[in-house]
Design a protein around this motif. Structure first.
Motif, short mmCIF file in Angstrom:
data_model
loop_
_atom_site.label_atom_id
_atom_site.label_comp_id
_atom_site.label_asym_id
_atom_site.label_seq_id
_atom_site.Cartn_x
_atom_site.Cartn_y
_atom_site.Cartn_z
N PRO A 22 0.79 -1.23 0.00
CA PRO A 22 0.00 0.00 0.00
C PRO A 22 0.82 1.29 0.00
O PRO A 22 0.32 2.35 -0.41
CB PRO A 22 -0.83 -0.12 1.28
N ALA A 23 2.08 1.22 0.43
CA ALA A 23 2.91 2.43 0.45
C ALA A 23 3.40 2.83 -0.94
O ALA A 23 3.85 3.97 -1.13
CB ALA A 23 4.12 2.22 1.37
N VAL A 24 3.30 1.92 -1.91
CA VAL A 24 3.71 2.24 -3.27
C VAL A 24 2.71 3.25 -3.85
O VAL A 24 1.50 2.99 -3.83
CB VAL A 24 3.78 0.97 -4.15
N PRO A 25 3.17 4.37 -4.36
CA PRO A 25 2.26 5.43 -4.82
C PRO A 25 1.65 5.16 -6.19
O PRO A 25 1.96 5.82 -7.18
CB PRO A 25 3.15 6.67 -4.84
N ALA A 26 0.78 4.17 -6.24
CA ALA A 26 0.07 3.84 -7.49
C ALA A 26 -1.29 3.28 -7.12
O ALA A 26 -1.40 2.46 -6.21
CB ALA A 26 0.87 2.83 -8.31
N ARG A 27 -2.31 3.71 -7.86
CA ARG A 27 -3.67 3.22 -7.63
C ARG A 27 -4.15 2.31 -8.75
O ARG A 27 -5.14 1.59 -8.57
CB ARG A 27 -4.65 4.38 -7.50
N THR A 28 -3.47 2.35 -9.89
CA THR A 28 -3.86 1.51 -11.03
C THR A 28 -2.62 0.82 -11.58
O THR A 28 -1.47 1.21 -11.28
CB THR A 28 -4.49 2.36 -12.15
N ALA A 29 -2.85 -0.18 -12.41
CA ALA A 29 -1.74 -0.90 -13.03
C ALA A 29 -0.91 0.03 -13.90
O ALA A 29 0.33 -0.05 -13.92
CB ALA A 29 -2.27 -2.08 -13.84
N GLN A 30 -1.57 0.93 -14.63
CA GLN A 30 -0.84 1.83 -15.52
C GLN A 30 0.02 2.82 -14.72
O GLN A 30 1.15 3.14 -15.13
CB GLN A 30 -1.82 2.56 -16.43
N GLU A 31 -0.48 3.30 -13.61
CA GLU A 31 0.33 4.17 -12.76
C GLU A 31 1.55 3.41 -12.22
O GLU A 31 2.65 3.97 -12.15
CB GLU A 31 -0.50 4.70 -11.59
N PHE A 32 1.34 2.15 -11.87
CA PHE A 32 2.45 1.36 -11.34
C PHE A 32 3.49 1.08 -12.43
O PHE A 32 4.70 1.17 -12.19
CB PHE A 32 1.94 0.06 -10.74
N LEU A 33 3.05 0.74 -13.62
CA LEU A 33 3.99 0.50 -14.72
C LEU A 33 4.79 1.76 -15.05
O LEU A 33 6.00 1.68 -15.33
CB LEU A 33 3.22 0.02 -15.95
#
Length: 327
Positions: free
Chosen positions: A135-146
């Protein structure tokens, strides 16, 4: 000879009972006289372990002897699988290993022959993998994470359940298809790999739904996608891989139960019957708890091993296309 009414009725009832008695006699060709050892080639807490513990008790009730779980983790499930392959083929050892069809695709020198050293018993179910992050990773969607991965190649840690495991292959597939890089960290099984994600030691992973669904529901992990063509009823708010913009990242795991090669046919039949009954009895609870779904069509040893063969071939094609060679 004259038959009275009572004799005629007795003969009629006896005739009706004969087929059932014959079936019972055929099914009782082998009965265990001591506990059955079910080797789980992974650490406690992972998807294999969870599923094995759910079906072990009802399988033991059918067999009339306990089914005892023995966790043999290590080397991406190779240690436990080798122990099962080398065990006496007497009906008292079986193996559950969802990596059975992935290991030959990624490990160069496997110390056993996956197709030559095992006979099929049953298939406990099928489970899609998830893309999850801490949860600490600043991404809410797969595209934000990529986008985050592309901005910092190799900075984030990826949690694997060991070389050749399903989560390992899921990560390789994600990185190859989405053209991103991360540092792979291998753990001794699905349970420890999910624990590393929950603690924040690793930032993302592709565990099976079975091993991670509780942590996702509890808010300890954030699921960005189900790595399947369709959403899962077990996690209805999580998009499928195509919906998340990752149409090529489809990764499903199955859970074969096998026995050492040359296990007596009568023992193999009794084990198969017991585990299939246990799988059927627990199917609804297993699906609700883990997202693992039972399927029909694996009623014979040959059908189980055909699925393993197809899995090896499919994983090999997938990984070679992604540029991954055995190590």
């Amino acid at each position: 000879m004259q038959l009275d009414r009572r004799s005629t009725l007795a003969l009629a009832l006896g005739g009706l009972a004969m087929p059932a008695l014959a079936r019972a006699q055929r099914g009782s060709g082998w009965r265990p006289t001591r506990p059955i050892r079910l080797i789980v080639a992974a650490a406690p807490g992972g998807s294999n372990d969870i599923l094995a513990r759910i079906i072990a008790e009802p399988a033991g009730q059918v067999l009339g002897q306990p089914v005892v779980i023995e966790n043999r983790a290590g080397a991406g499930s190779v240690i436990g699988s080798e122990a099962a392959a080398r065990a006496p083929a007497d009906g008292y050892t079986v193996l559950m290993n969802s990596s059975l069809a992935t290991i030959p695709a990624v490990v160069a020198n496997v110390p056993y022959d996956t197709l030559g050293d095992f006979d099929g018993v049953a298939v406990a179910g099928f489970s899609p993998h998830l893309l999850v992050i801490h949860p600490a990773v600043p991404a809410r969607t797969a595209q934000e994470f990529l986008a985050l991965l592309r901005a910092s190649p190799g900075r984030l840690n990826y949690s694997s359940a060991g070389p050749g495991s399903g989560p390992h292959i899921g990560g390789l597939l994600l990185m190859a298809r989405m053209n991103v890089q991360a540092e792979t960290v291998h753990y001794r099984g699905g349970g420890p790999s999910v624990a590393a994600l929950v603690s924040g030691e690793a930032q993302f992973g592709t565990p099976t739904m079975a091993s991670a669904i509780g942590q996702v529901r509890g808010g300890n992990l954030r699921a960005l996608a189900v790595l399947a063509e369709q959403r899962s009823p077990a996690l209805p708010d999580v998009p499928s891989a195509p919906q998340a913009g990752m149409p090529g990242v489809i990764h499903e795991e199955f859970f074969p139960i096998v026995a050492p090669k040359r296990t007596p046919p009568a023992a193999l039949e009794a084990l198969g019957d017991a585990f299939r009954q246990a799988i059927q009895q627990t199917a609804a609870r297993v699906n609700e708890m883990t997202g693992v779904a039972a399927r029909t069509g694996f009623e014979t040893s040959a059908q189980v091993m055909a699925l393993v063969r197809e899995g090896i071939e499919a994983n090999t094609r997938l990984l070679r296309a992604a540029g991954v060679q055995p190590e």
